[in-house]
Scaffold this active site. Structure first.
Site, PDB file in Angstrom:
ATOM      1  N   GLY A  12       0.792  -1.240   0.000  1.00 32.31           N
ATOM      2  CA  GLY A  12       0.000   0.000   0.000  1.00 32.31           C
ATOM      3  C   GLY A  12       0.817   1.278   0.000  1.00 32.31           C
ATOM      4  N   SER A  18       1.982   8.212   1.994  1.00 31.21           N
ATOM      5  CA  SER A  18       1.189   7.020   2.313  1.00 31.21           C
ATOM      6  C   SER A  18       1.361   6.610   3.768  1.00 31.21           C
ATOM      7  CB  SER A  18       1.630   5.838   1.436  1.00 31.21           C
ATOM      8  OG  SER A  18       1.414   6.108   0.081  1.00 31.21           O
ATOM      9  N   ASP A  63      -0.788  -6.028  -7.691  1.00 31.95           N
ATOM     10  CA  ASP A  63      -2.164  -5.541  -7.743  1.00 31.95           C
ATOM     11  C   ASP A  63      -2.959  -6.577  -6.955  1.00 31.95           C
ATOM     12  OD1 ASP A  63      -4.849  -5.228  -8.350  1.00 31.95           O
ATOM     13  OD2 ASP A  63      -4.443  -4.519 -10.385  1.00 31.95           O
ATOM     14  N   ALA A  94     -11.776   3.092  -4.428  1.00 31.60           N
ATOM     15  CA  ALA A  94     -13.169   3.123  -4.898  1.00 31.60           C
ATOM     16  C   ALA A  94     -13.201   4.038  -6.102  1.00 31.60           C
ATOM     17  CB  ALA A  94     -14.095   3.650  -3.810  1.00 31.60           C
ATOM     18  N   TYR A 156     -17.989   9.672   1.872  1.00 31.82           N
ATOM     19  CA  TYR A 156     -17.165   8.468   2.116  1.00 31.82           C
ATOM     20  C   TYR A 156     -17.864   7.240   1.523  1.00 31.82           C
ATOM     21  CZ  TYR A 156     -13.448   5.848   4.440  1.00 31.82           C
ATOM     22  OH  TYR A 156     -12.354   5.055   4.695  1.00 31.82           O
ATOM     23  N   LYS A 163     -15.084  -0.507   4.567  1.00 28.52           N
ATOM     24  CA  LYS A 163     -14.358  -0.514   5.852  1.00 28.52           C
ATOM     25  C   LYS A 163     -15.114  -1.323   6.907  1.00 28.52           C
ATOM     26  CE  LYS A 163     -10.733   1.977   4.769  1.00 28.52           C
ATOM     27  NZ  LYS A 163      -9.498   1.253   4.408  1.00 28.52           N
ATOM     28  N   THR A 194      -3.576  12.182   2.028  1.00 23.07           N
ATOM     29  CA  THR A 194      -2.793  11.264   1.198  1.00 23.07           C
ATOM     30  C   THR A 194      -3.441  11.195  -0.179  1.00 23.07           C
ATOM     31  OG1 THR A 194      -4.163   9.401   1.857  1.00 23.07           O
ATOM     32  CG2 THR A 194      -2.208   9.807   3.206  1.00 23.07           C
ATOM     33  N   LEU A 195      -2.824  10.389  -1.054  1.00 22.91           N
ATOM     34  CA  LEU A 195      -3.379  10.238  -2.401  1.00 22.91           C
ATOM     35  C   LEU A 195      -4.812   9.680  -2.342  1.00 22.91           C
ATOM     36  CD1 LEU A 195      -2.419  10.586  -5.321  1.00 22.91           C
ATOM     37  CD2 LEU A 195      -1.686   8.190  -5.280  1.00 22.91           C
TER      38      LEU A 195
END
Ligand code: NAP
Length: 256
Positions: A12, A18, A63, A94, A156, A163, A194-195
């Protein structure tokens, strides 16, 4: 140096922001040997550049939706290290439109992809990690989650559902792997820019809500998430499993 002679897999890392990278740096400073993965060529250079600052890391493509690539990661770890002491799962994704439009508009395909990458992947990785962890006689698996699993945060959306599935997955895995002395936990982190976070429409207003309302009146840093990870991955956390540890400046406790 609590991770001297310990081997960890970190899944990740996208860039220096990250959360997985913050954890990688922290465990590396404590002596861990690390395998890092990158998702696709787009991120390979980033991850290799970051990994260059670690001592002799293994860097492998992964991946998490590709079973062949996941198999190859564990085969490479087995070849290089002959076992695994901990796994950090810091992967989520997502479709961007599902994080901006009304939740009721979530597509079947978007739902499937979000749950596959963000929740099922923990099962896929843990299944392959467990035999390597058996060789070490005691190991720890850690994932990263968010309070959106239990409460509604605007935009979200499907990630909150993913989650919730991820946190339930932690409990089922902890129950099954516990007799093999493999612990499984999650850190529920407060928001960090973060990204992945940049894909959530209106993320800066979530950050502001923490500054205004969290007991500590602030957001959290990646390094603070990493400190909690050291506890859960290391010997101090040896009796802790099936837990979702809140590292969010206390925001989760607040009502109106
Ligand atoms: P990040 O740097 O963007 O990390 C997410 C990682 O998941 C990226 O490396 C991403 O790669 C990877 N990923 C996505 N799809 C993948 C796939 N199919 N296979 C392999 N890797 C894939 O963001 P982050 O905030 O550190 O996120 C790490 C974890 O922390 C996530 O589970 C996130 O939900 C959780 N978390 C974050 C926050 C926060 O506020 N940042 C708070 C609580 C929990 P790509 O960039 O290529 O998609």
């Amino acid at each position: 140096m609590i991770f001297t002679s310990k081997v960890g897999l970190i899944v990740g890392v996208a860039n220096k922001r990250s959360l997985s990278w913050a954890i990688a740096q922290a465990v590396s400073l404590e002596g861990a040997s690390l395998a890092l993965t990158y998702q696709g060529e787009r991120l390979e250079e980033n991850v290799r550049e970051l990994a260059a600052s670690l001592a002799d890391p293994l860097v492998v493509a992964c991946d998490v939706t590709d079973d062949g690539q996941v198999d190859a990661v564990f085969a490479a770890i087995d070849r290089q290290y002959g076992g695994l002491d901990f796994l950090v799962h810091g992967v989520a994704s997502a479709d961007r439109e599902d994080l901006a439009r009304p939740f009721v508009e979530t597509s079947r395909d978007g739902f499937r992809k979000a749950l596959d990458v963000s929740a099922y992947s923990l099962i896929a990785l843990s299944r392959r990690a467990a035999p390597l962890m058996d060789k070490r006689g005691g190991s720890s698996i850690l994932t990263l989650t968010y309070l959106g699993s239990q409460r509604v945060f605007t935009n979200y959306n499907v990630m909150g559902v993913a989650k919730a599935a991820l946190e339930a997955t932690v409990r089922y895995l902890a129950s099954e792997l516990g007799p093999r002395n493999i612990r499984v936990n999650a850190i529920s982190a407060g928001p960090v820019k973060t990204l992945a976070a940049s894909g959530i429409a209106g993320f800066s207003s979530i950050l502001q809500a923490y500054r205004d309302r969290a007991p500590l009146r602030r957001t959290v840093e990646g390094s603070e998430v990493a400190d909690a990870a050291i506890f859960l991955l290391g010997p101090a956390g040896r009796a802790v499993t099936a837990e979702v540890l809140m590292v969010d400046a206390g925001f989760h406790a607040m009502g109106i």
